[in-house]
Design an enzyme around this catalytic site. Sequence first.
Site, PDB file in Angstrom:
ATOM      1  CB  THR A  16     -21.356 -50.705  11.345  1.00  0.00           C
ATOM      2  OG1 THR A  16     -20.219 -49.847  11.189  1.00  0.00           O
ATOM      3  CG2 THR A  16     -21.901 -50.567  12.753  1.00  0.00           C
ATOM      4  CE1 TYR A  33     -19.691 -37.576  11.629  1.00  0.00           C
ATOM      5  CE2 TYR A  33     -18.976 -35.737  10.241  1.00  0.00           C
ATOM      6  CZ  TYR A  33     -18.693 -36.733  11.164  1.00  0.00           C
ATOM      7  OH  TYR A  33     -17.415 -36.877  11.630  1.00  0.00           O
ATOM      8  CB  SER A  67     -24.988 -36.686  15.317  1.00  0.00           C
ATOM      9  OG  SER A  67     -23.950 -37.036  14.423  1.00  0.00           O
ATOM     10  N   PRO A 126     -27.091 -31.442  -0.545  1.00  0.00           N
ATOM     11  CG  PRO A 126     -29.234 -32.224  -0.122  1.00  0.00           C
ATOM     12  CD  PRO A 126     -27.883 -32.675  -0.578  1.00  0.00           C
ATOM     13  CB  THR A 163     -15.579 -34.009  12.671  1.00  0.00           C
ATOM     14  OG1 THR A 163     -15.444 -33.366  11.403  1.00  0.00           O
ATOM     15  CG2 THR A 163     -16.978 -33.740  13.186  1.00  0.00           C
ATOM     16  CG  ASP A 164     -12.750 -30.003  10.194  1.00  0.00           C
ATOM     17  OD1 ASP A 164     -13.584 -30.871   9.875  1.00  0.00           O
ATOM     18  OD2 ASP A 164     -11.863 -29.596   9.406  1.00  0.00           O
ATOM     19  CD  GLU A 165     -17.768 -32.826   8.079  1.00  0.00           C
ATOM     20  OE1 GLU A 165     -18.987 -32.721   7.872  1.00  0.00           O
ATOM     21  OE2 GLU A 165     -17.076 -33.758   7.637  1.00  0.00           O
TER      22      GLU A 165
END
Length: 351
Positions: free
Chosen positions: A35, A158, A161, A291, A133-135
């Site tokens: 991509t 993100y 998901s 945001p 991810t830690d997110e």
Amino acid sequence: MRILVTGGAGFIGSALVRHLIEKTNHEVLNFDKLTYAGTLSTVERVASSNRYRFVQGDICDADAVRCAIAEFKPEIVTHLAAESHVDRSIDGPRAFVETNVIGTFTMLSEARAYWLCLDDEAKASFRFHHISTDEVYGSLGDTGLFTEETPYDPRSPYSASKAGSDHLVSAWGHTFGLPVLITNCSNNYGPYHFPEKLIPLMIVKALTGAGLPVYGGGDQVRDWLFVDDHVHALQAVFEKGEPGRTYNVGGNSEKQNIEVVKTVCTILDRLRPRVDGQSYATQITYVADRPGHDKRYAIDASRIKNELGWEPAETFETGIEKTVAWYLDNQSWWEAIVAEHKADQRRGLSV
């Protein structure tokens, strides 16, 4: 071992591929869709190895995944392929759901079908390692750290998901017995990083004389992890980790975004001074915050240290010095990317 790396032409995936070919005796199949953020230039220096193969394919394409697995017969699947940029997920969430959720489901389904056909010894040694991810944990206040037991609280398309994909991997382990591993890492940085994330974006924009856009007041805090440290952690996990376990991987380097930007400017001031003698910091501009911008992430990486013996070798100070120097020494690499994506806009911060 034979290791299938999805997303092996991306930032972290390519670092893992280079490490496995240059520093180990493992065989690698790089499965990547190529991509916008994936380029084979990131693995060019190992492409001639007889232990390296590449297949261009989409993790959402079950037939392509099935064919690659059947031909390569991996003992380890390290799943890194993902849409990963928060800004892009705000502008276009659908691609994140499709790649990160449906793609992970496809990988799990095909990996399980392959695993079921293995003999008992091969079944026991097989691993499906999902890199996340830690997110997924949401946002911290001024104190505290994310642990492997922190409840999920994703705030962006993100991170939502990725949280969904984490849950699918865990479910395939609990329900079907697939030997799965999950790692959740903090913010990576280092060479070959596509110039849309904070550090490479600041380096590139500084060198091209553009403004250095900082969201809000730049007081958001991230834990920074040098990418080479991360790939050492990944190797430790898929070689020695306990199936069904999650391991948090952090750099022990909390910094405010504005600190990071000013550090990049200071290093550039020393290594490549502006012709007018002014600091690159004069190019800093503050823009409207995005945001739902999470305030702070910070990782407690004690489990992976205590159980697997891993800890980061780089401090932020040593890692950022190496990173800025790499971008200065490899200007042709990022200039080609900038030229190719010149018209690409995402929330006003084009490369």
